[in-house]
Design a protein around this motif. Sequence first.
Motif, PDB file in Angstrom:
ATOM      1  N   PHE A  29       0.829  -1.205   0.000  1.00  0.00           N
ATOM      2  CA  PHE A  29       0.000   0.000   0.000  1.00  0.00           C
ATOM      3  C   PHE A  29       0.863   1.254   0.000  1.00  0.00           C
ATOM      4  O   PHE A  29       0.512   2.271  -0.624  1.00  0.00           O
ATOM      5  N   GLN A  30       1.991   1.200   0.684  1.00  0.00           N
ATOM      6  CA  GLN A  30       2.909   2.348   0.679  1.00  0.00           C
ATOM      7  C   GLN A  30       3.464   2.569  -0.729  1.00  0.00           C
ATOM      8  O   GLN A  30       3.543   3.705  -1.204  1.00  0.00           O
ATOM      9  N   VAL A  31       3.850   1.479  -1.392  1.00  0.00           N
ATOM     10  CA  VAL A  31       4.396   1.577  -2.752  1.00  0.00           C
ATOM     11  C   VAL A  31       3.340   2.111  -3.714  1.00  0.00           C
ATOM     12  O   VAL A  31       3.602   3.000  -4.525  1.00  0.00           O
ATOM     13  N   CYS A  32       2.104   1.582  -3.625  1.00  0.00           N
ATOM     14  CA  CYS A  32       1.042   2.007  -4.535  1.00  0.00           C
ATOM     15  C   CYS A  32       0.685   3.474  -4.339  1.00  0.00           C
ATOM     16  O   CYS A  32       0.277   4.154  -5.295  1.00  0.00           O
ATOM     17  N   GLY A  33       0.846   3.975  -3.097  1.00  0.00           N
ATOM     18  CA  GLY A  33       0.548   5.372  -2.841  1.00  0.00           C
ATOM     19  C   GLY A  33       1.463   6.331  -3.590  1.00  0.00           C
ATOM     20  O   GLY A  33       1.108   7.503  -3.796  1.00  0.00           O
ATOM     21  N   LYS A  34       2.634   5.835  -4.036  1.00  0.00           N
ATOM     22  CA  LYS A  34       3.554   6.682  -4.803  1.00  0.00           C
ATOM     23  C   LYS A  34       3.199   6.721  -6.287  1.00  0.00           C
ATOM     24  O   LYS A  34       3.693   7.568  -7.019  1.00  0.00           O
ATOM     25  N   ALA A  35       2.369   5.760  -6.743  1.00  0.00           N
ATOM     26  CA  ALA A  35       2.041   5.681  -8.164  1.00  0.00           C
ATOM     27  C   ALA A  35       0.558   5.912  -8.438  1.00  0.00           C
ATOM     28  O   ALA A  35       0.148   5.916  -9.600  1.00  0.00           O
TER      29      ALA A  35
ATOM     30  N   GLY B 152       5.990  11.787 -10.161  1.00  0.00           N
ATOM     31  CA  GLY B 152       4.752  12.272  -9.574  1.00  0.00           C
ATOM     32  C   GLY B 152       3.856  12.993 -10.555  1.00  0.00           C
ATOM     33  O   GLY B 152       2.862  13.605 -10.153  1.00  0.00           O
ATOM     34  N   ARG B 153       4.188  12.938 -11.838  1.00  0.00           N
ATOM     35  CA  ARG B 153       3.368  13.594 -12.860  1.00  0.00           C
ATOM     36  C   ARG B 153       2.236  12.669 -13.293  1.00  0.00           C
ATOM     37  O   ARG B 153       2.386  11.445 -13.285  1.00  0.00           O
ATOM     38  N   ILE B 154       1.114  13.269 -13.698  1.00  0.00           N
ATOM     39  CA  ILE B 154      -0.064  12.472 -14.063  1.00  0.00           C
ATOM     40  C   ILE B 154       0.163  11.791 -15.413  1.00  0.00           C
ATOM     41  O   ILE B 154       0.489  12.449 -16.407  1.00  0.00           O
ATOM     42  N   LEU B 155      -0.012  10.473 -15.426  1.00  0.00           N
ATOM     43  CA  LEU B 155       0.072   9.685 -16.656  1.00  0.00           C
ATOM     44  C   LEU B 155      -1.308   9.391 -17.231  1.00  0.00           C
ATOM     45  O   LEU B 155      -1.505   9.376 -18.450  1.00  0.00           O
TER      46      LEU B 155
ATOM     47  N   GLU C  98       5.450   3.019 -17.743  1.00  0.00           N
ATOM     48  CA  GLU C  98       5.814   4.136 -16.868  1.00  0.00           C
ATOM     49  C   GLU C  98       5.217   3.959 -15.469  1.00  0.00           C
ATOM     50  O   GLU C  98       5.868   4.279 -14.469  1.00  0.00           O
ATOM     51  N   ALA C  99       3.990   3.461 -15.393  1.00  0.00           N
ATOM     52  CA  ALA C  99       3.373   3.221 -14.073  1.00  0.00           C
ATOM     53  C   ALA C  99       4.126   2.128 -13.324  1.00  0.00           C
ATOM     54  O   ALA C  99       4.357   2.235 -12.108  1.00  0.00           O
TER      55      ALA C  99
END
Length: 467
Positions: A28-34, A59-62, A95-96
């Motif tokens: 969940f911590q990892v997913c919060g960065k993406a 942190g840019r929107i893909l 990229e994600a």
Amino acid sequence: MDTIAAIAAGGGASSAIGVIRVSGPDCFQVCGKAFRASRPFGELEARRMVLGEVLDREGRILDRGLAVRFPGPRSYTGEDSAELHCHGSPVVLREALAALLAAGARQAGPGEFTKRAFLNGRLDLTQAEAVIDLIDAETAAAARNAAAQLDGGLRRALEPIQEALLDITSRFYAVVDYPDEDIEDAGPEEIRRALIKAEDALARLLASCRRGEVLKRGVRTAIVGLPNAGKSSLLNALAGYERAIVTDVPGTTRDTVEESVLCGGVLLRLVDTAGLRETEDEVERLGVERSRRAMEEAELILLVKDGAMEACPENRADLEAQALLLNQVAGAGKPWLCVESKCDLTGPHAFSIGLLQEDASNPAACLCVSSVTGQGLDKLEEAVAALFPAGDPGEAGSLLTDQRQEDAARRARDAIRRGRGALEDGLTADAVLTDAEEALDAIGELTGRTAREEIVDRIFSRFCVGK
């Protein structure tokens, strides 16, 4: 275990939807960065899709997409897991995934999600194998069997066998370890009944091997005949498109042509062969040799006879060659069907194939077909279905579909037979213990309870990344 991530759907080519899977202690911590939503990822409602933004490593929107959180142990892998769903652009997915890897996840190996489900007790080994069988299924029947096995069908078939053997071994050890307790030992007759019950159940499972193999891998089928008999036309008719070149010139097919088709609910791995005849043409001769090898390796032979030639008795040389080929097919020791072609030109008529006496060397059926009009193809499907019956629909999930499963079940049955033999030879009940434990170990290997690490690794290496 560390946290893993992989593209589970899409990534190879553009698609409507792409899916990335993540699993592990820091999921969940990892997913919060993406993925950015209205709340922190770890606080999102479990097992509910949430709309948000898919981010790159900066942190840019893909993309705008969906995420779903599966807290362990009630997840596929048994640990904290999540999925990100976005548009199926390979660039967006890559990229994600890169953002998840930069946040601390690592790329998952082949089958690693399912392997974790096995290691965490969410699936046994037969259920794990059913996952790859379901992915690879080429027929609806194969998919249904894999789905039933994934639901525990094979495990449930094995449970009575394990219970019978465990009752023998546990009572023996209880009497030995606790001699002062009033524990009734299993007598020879009771042990014999338990062994018979276990052996009969394993025999039923082993009897399903052939059906399971046909269901999973299909039937290798050689289409053989003289040149210009209509072999390639039959292949095309069964495949539903022009898979093989068809001309009026004998010897057009110089090499074997392969195609998988569904015929009578049975998956046939068709091999269209070069016409079998003596020839001075070196290339055609090599094709004829390959045809003979294909016939030797086949599990079913379709002998195609030119109906138009049968109607012209003056073609003596061809008729003699046809008779010689008939004897070769009949002597091959394989199930075979005699298929008379071109009935749209000749009409169905009595066969003159010179059948031998009623024995196993005769064809399972004789049929007249037209590859142009489709006449008689339904009868061909019925004949194939009769040769390779699907069995009782209630058996779905309890068929042995893998060589590893068959080997383990056979070793368990052989151990039980040895135990019964020792008992019938007058040996004491404790002499049966070793055989009963060996049978239990073999069943444990089948389900994964006692499987060696290299066996587990080999099974999961067949999986795709992301599953």
